[in-house]
Design a protein around this motif. Structure first.
Motif, PDB file in Angstrom:
ATOM      1  N   ARG A  60      59.427  11.940  43.662  1.00  0.00           N
ATOM      2  CA  ARG A  60      59.093  12.907  44.896  1.00  0.00           C
ATOM      3  C   ARG A  60      59.424  12.452  46.501  1.00  0.00           C
ATOM      4  NH1 ARG A  60      56.235  17.475  44.099  1.00  0.00           N
ATOM      5  NH2 ARG A  60      54.481  17.008  45.701  1.00  0.00           N
ATOM      6  N   ASN A  90      53.919   2.213  40.525  1.00  0.00           N
ATOM      7  CA  ASN A  90      53.003   1.973  39.626  1.00  0.00           C
ATOM      8  C   ASN A  90      53.294   2.481  38.197  1.00  0.00           C
ATOM      9  OD1 ASN A  90      50.265   1.092  38.565  1.00  0.00           O
ATOM     10  ND2 ASN A  90      49.478   2.784  39.139  1.00  0.00           N
ATOM     11  N   ARG A  91      53.164   3.792  37.876  1.00  0.00           N
ATOM     12  CA  ARG A  91      53.521   4.250  36.425  1.00  0.00           C
ATOM     13  C   ARG A  91      55.131   4.688  36.475  1.00  0.00           C
ATOM     14  NH1 ARG A  91      48.721   8.811  36.426  1.00  0.00           N
ATOM     15  NH2 ARG A  91      49.598   8.952  38.403  1.00  0.00           N
ATOM     16  N   SER A  92      55.500   4.799  37.677  1.00  0.00           N
ATOM     17  CA  SER A  92      56.787   5.313  37.664  1.00  0.00           C
ATOM     18  C   SER A  92      58.027   4.111  37.861  1.00  0.00           C
ATOM     19  CB  SER A  92      57.133   6.385  38.646  1.00  0.00           C
ATOM     20  OG  SER A  92      56.373   7.449  38.571  1.00  0.00           O
ATOM     21  N   LEU A 150      47.721   0.138  43.176  1.00  0.00           N
ATOM     22  CA  LEU A 150      47.146  -0.220  44.249  1.00  0.00           C
ATOM     23  C   LEU A 150      45.619   0.214  44.581  1.00  0.00           C
ATOM     24  CD1 LEU A 150      50.066   1.270  46.441  1.00  0.00           C
ATOM     25  CD2 LEU A 150      49.502  -1.179  45.782  1.00  0.00           C
ATOM     26  N   ASN A 181      53.684   5.110  51.227  1.00  0.00           N
ATOM     27  CA  ASN A 181      54.189   6.262  50.969  1.00  0.00           C
ATOM     28  C   ASN A 181      53.037   6.793  49.749  1.00  0.00           C
ATOM     29  OD1 ASN A 181      55.650   9.155  49.998  1.00  0.00           O
ATOM     30  ND2 ASN A 181      55.684   7.519  48.127  1.00  0.00           N
ATOM     31  N   VAL A 229      55.020  19.961  50.906  1.00  0.00           N
ATOM     32  CA  VAL A 229      56.245  19.249  50.563  1.00  0.00           C
ATOM     33  C   VAL A 229      56.357  19.425  49.030  1.00  0.00           C
ATOM     34  CG1 VAL A 229      57.579  17.439  50.571  1.00  0.00           C
ATOM     35  CG2 VAL A 229      56.482  18.022  52.621  1.00  0.00           C
TER      36      VAL A 229
HETATM   37  N1  LIG Z   1      53.821  16.474  48.943  1.00  0.00           N
HETATM   38  C1  LIG Z   1      53.218  17.037  49.757  1.00  0.00           C
HETATM   39  O1  LIG Z   1      52.990  18.230  50.043  1.00  0.00           O
HETATM   40  C2  LIG Z   1      52.290  15.974  50.901  1.00  0.00           C
HETATM   41  C3  LIG Z   1      51.364  16.532  51.680  1.00  0.00           C
HETATM   42  C4  LIG Z   1      50.710  15.816  52.623  1.00  0.00           C
HETATM   43  C5  LIG Z   1      50.617  14.473  52.442  1.00  0.00           C
HETATM   44  N2  LIG Z   1      51.547  13.926  51.440  1.00  0.00           N
HETATM   45  C6  LIG Z   1      51.589  12.197  51.210  1.00  0.00           C
HETATM   46  O2  LIG Z   1      53.005  12.070  51.229  1.00  0.00           O
HETATM   47  C7  LIG Z   1      53.014  11.061  50.174  1.00  0.00           C
HETATM   48  C8  LIG Z   1      54.097  11.323  48.997  1.00  0.00           C
HETATM   49  O3  LIG Z   1      53.576  12.519  48.639  1.00  0.00           O
HETATM   50  P1  LIG Z   1      54.056  12.982  46.960  1.00  0.00           P
HETATM   51  O4  LIG Z   1      53.881  14.458  47.003  1.00  0.00           O
HETATM   52  O5  LIG Z   1      55.483  12.524  46.982  1.00  0.00           O
HETATM   53  O6  LIG Z   1      53.182  12.206  45.987  1.00  0.00           O
HETATM   54  P2  LIG Z   1      52.859  12.399  44.610  1.00  0.00           P
HETATM   55  O7  LIG Z   1      53.959  13.255  43.984  1.00  0.00           O
HETATM   56  O8  LIG Z   1      51.669  12.777  44.132  1.00  0.00           O
HETATM   57  O9  LIG Z   1      53.129  10.972  44.255  1.00  0.00           O
HETATM   58  C9  LIG Z   1      52.161   9.919  44.307  1.00  0.00           C
HETATM   59  C10 LIG Z   1      53.074   8.382  44.459  1.00  0.00           C
HETATM   60  O10 LIG Z   1      51.956   7.566  44.875  1.00  0.00           O
HETATM   61  C11 LIG Z   1      51.795   6.545  43.912  1.00  0.00           C
HETATM   62  N3  LIG Z   1      50.650   6.152  43.363  1.00  0.00           N
HETATM   63  C12 LIG Z   1      49.440   6.956  43.257  1.00  0.00           C
HETATM   64  N4  LIG Z   1      48.356   6.348  42.871  1.00  0.00           N
HETATM   65  C13 LIG Z   1      48.822   5.037  43.018  1.00  0.00           C
HETATM   66  C14 LIG Z   1      47.927   3.880  42.493  1.00  0.00           C
HETATM   67  N5  LIG Z   1      46.801   3.637  42.088  1.00  0.00           N
HETATM   68  N6  LIG Z   1      48.918   2.630  42.763  1.00  0.00           N
HETATM   69  C15 LIG Z   1      50.192   2.876  43.093  1.00  0.00           C
HETATM   70  N7  LIG Z   1      50.752   3.738  43.476  1.00  0.00           N
HETATM   71  C16 LIG Z   1      50.266   5.042  43.234  1.00  0.00           C
HETATM   72  C17 LIG Z   1      52.634   6.902  42.760  1.00  0.00           C
HETATM   73  O11 LIG Z   1      53.291   5.827  41.911  1.00  0.00           O
HETATM   74  P3  LIG Z   1      53.716   6.056  40.461  1.00  0.00           P
HETATM   75  O12 LIG Z   1      54.084   7.391  40.254  1.00  0.00           O
HETATM   76  O13 LIG Z   1      54.668   4.991  40.412  1.00  0.00           O
HETATM   77  O14 LIG Z   1      52.338   5.801  39.656  1.00  0.00           O
HETATM   78  C18 LIG Z   1      53.532   7.931  43.269  1.00  0.00           C
HETATM   79  O15 LIG Z   1      54.646   7.281  43.820  1.00  0.00           O
HETATM   80  C19 LIG Z   1      51.317  10.591  49.743  1.00  0.00           C
HETATM   81  O16 LIG Z   1      50.949   9.551  50.485  1.00  0.00           O
HETATM   82  C20 LIG Z   1      50.714  12.074  49.969  1.00  0.00           C
HETATM   83  O17 LIG Z   1      49.486  11.762  50.352  1.00  0.00           O
HETATM   84  C21 LIG Z   1      52.364  14.676  50.655  1.00  0.00           C
END
Ligand SMILES: NC(=O)c1ccc[n+]([C@@H]2O[C@H](COP(=O)([O-])OP(=O)(O)OC[C@H]3O[C@@H](n4cnc5c(N)ncnc54)[C@H](OP(=O)(O)O)[C@@H]3O)[C@@H](O)[C@H]2O)c1
Length: 241
Positions: free
Chosen positions: A12, A33-35, A60, A86, A183
């Motif tokens: 993403r 991590n998992r990806s 993390l 991120n 997003v």
């Molecule tokens: N999407 C939105 O609407 C939105 C809105 C506000 C803020 N954000 C922020 O933007 C960022 C990216 O959003 P996203 O929607 O792409 O996130 P996402 O799809 O939920 O993916 C989460 C990401 O964080 C990593 N992650 C989660 N737990 C982890 C751990 N214990 N150790 C290492 N890595 C970990 C995952 O890595 P693995 O897959 O490798 O495990 C993955 O790459 C995040 O910080 C989120 O809070 C997103």
């Protein structure tokens, strides 16, 4: 050569940010991590284009894994130009039911990991050209949504970390945050909730992962006098009551 380190680069938003930086000519340090598999595929894609790419895996939520990751990336990249924090956890739990373990994991991944990774990477950042740290925060870090207290607290802390480090690491290192709104809805997102969310977004659509990636590129390449700022990438959602 300029180098960018991106956490959570496998899916993403993180994947789009890594791709945009790779396409812009940066060498890459990619964390997952998992990806890990999808990060390795991304690495192969950009190695074929001539970029130097290193891949790093770490959970993390584990402080010792954060420290090991910082040491590993610093050793692999004595100079870093962009660090994008991120990776993030997102979960709704009613306040009364949040366990200490859930709280610590949320704050550990969303706030402590960026804090201590930047600390570990300081020598590399100081050796970079016009270095930039970007935190992925959330508009909910300033205006909370019910049911996400531990998440909102972690992102609010990350916003303060942005400002604190912008002051402390100046003048060489810039530190900014990007606050996404909504997003890329998850595929299983409830249809009625989706409509309700879209009604609150003045630009009338959900954000695309590329919208965030373009904001990172803007901060990296076109904003040399911008530090300590939180850029909302939310279609205007946070601009209205
Ligand atoms: N999407 C939105 O609407 C939105 C809105 C506000 C803020 N954000 C922020 O933007 C960022 C990216 O959003 P996203 O929607 O792409 O996130 P996402 O799809 O939920 O993916 C989460 C990401 O964080 C990593 N992650 C989660 N737990 C982890 C751990 N214990 N150790 C290492 N890595 C970990 C995952 O890595 P693995 O897959 O490798 O495990 C993955 O790459 C995040 O910080 C989120 O809070 C997103």
């Amino acid at each position: 050569m300029t180098t960018a380190f991106i956490t959570g680069a496998g899916v993403r938003v993180g994947s789009a940010v890594a791709r945009a930086l790779g396409q812009a000519g940066y060498d890459l340090a990619l964390h997952a991590n998992r990806s890990a598999e999808s990060v390795r595929a991304l690495a192969e894609e950009f190695e074929a284009l001539g970029r130097r790419v290193t891949v790093h895996t770490a959970d993390l939520s584990r402080p010792e894994a954060v420290d090991a990751l910082g040491a590993e990336v610093r050793a692999a990249h004595p100079a870093l130009d962009v660090v994008v924090h991120n990776a993030g956890l997102y979960a709704a739990v009613p306040f009364g039911a949040i366990t200490r373990a859930q709280y610590q994991t949320m704050v550990g991944v969303n706030l402590d990991a960026p804090f201590f990774l930047t600390q570990a990477l300081l020598p590399s950042l100081r050796a970079g050209m016009s270095p930039l740290v970007v935190h992925l925060t959330d508009i909910a870090g300033e205006r909370p949504v019910g049911g996400y207290a531990h998440y909102s607290v972690s992102k609010a802390g990350l916003i303060m970390l942005t400002r604190a480090l912008a002051v402390e690491l100046a003048p060489h290192v810039r530190v900014n945050a990007i606050s996404p709104g909504t997003v890329a809805f998850p595929e299983d997102f409830d249809a009625a909730a989706r409509e309700d969310t879209l009604r609150r977004i003045p630009l009338g659509r959900e954000g695309r992962v590329e919208d965030v990636a373009r904001a990172v590129l803007f901060l990296a390449r076109d904003a040399p006098y911008v530090t300590g700022q939180v850029l909302a990438v939310d279609g205007g959602r946070s601009a209205q009551l």
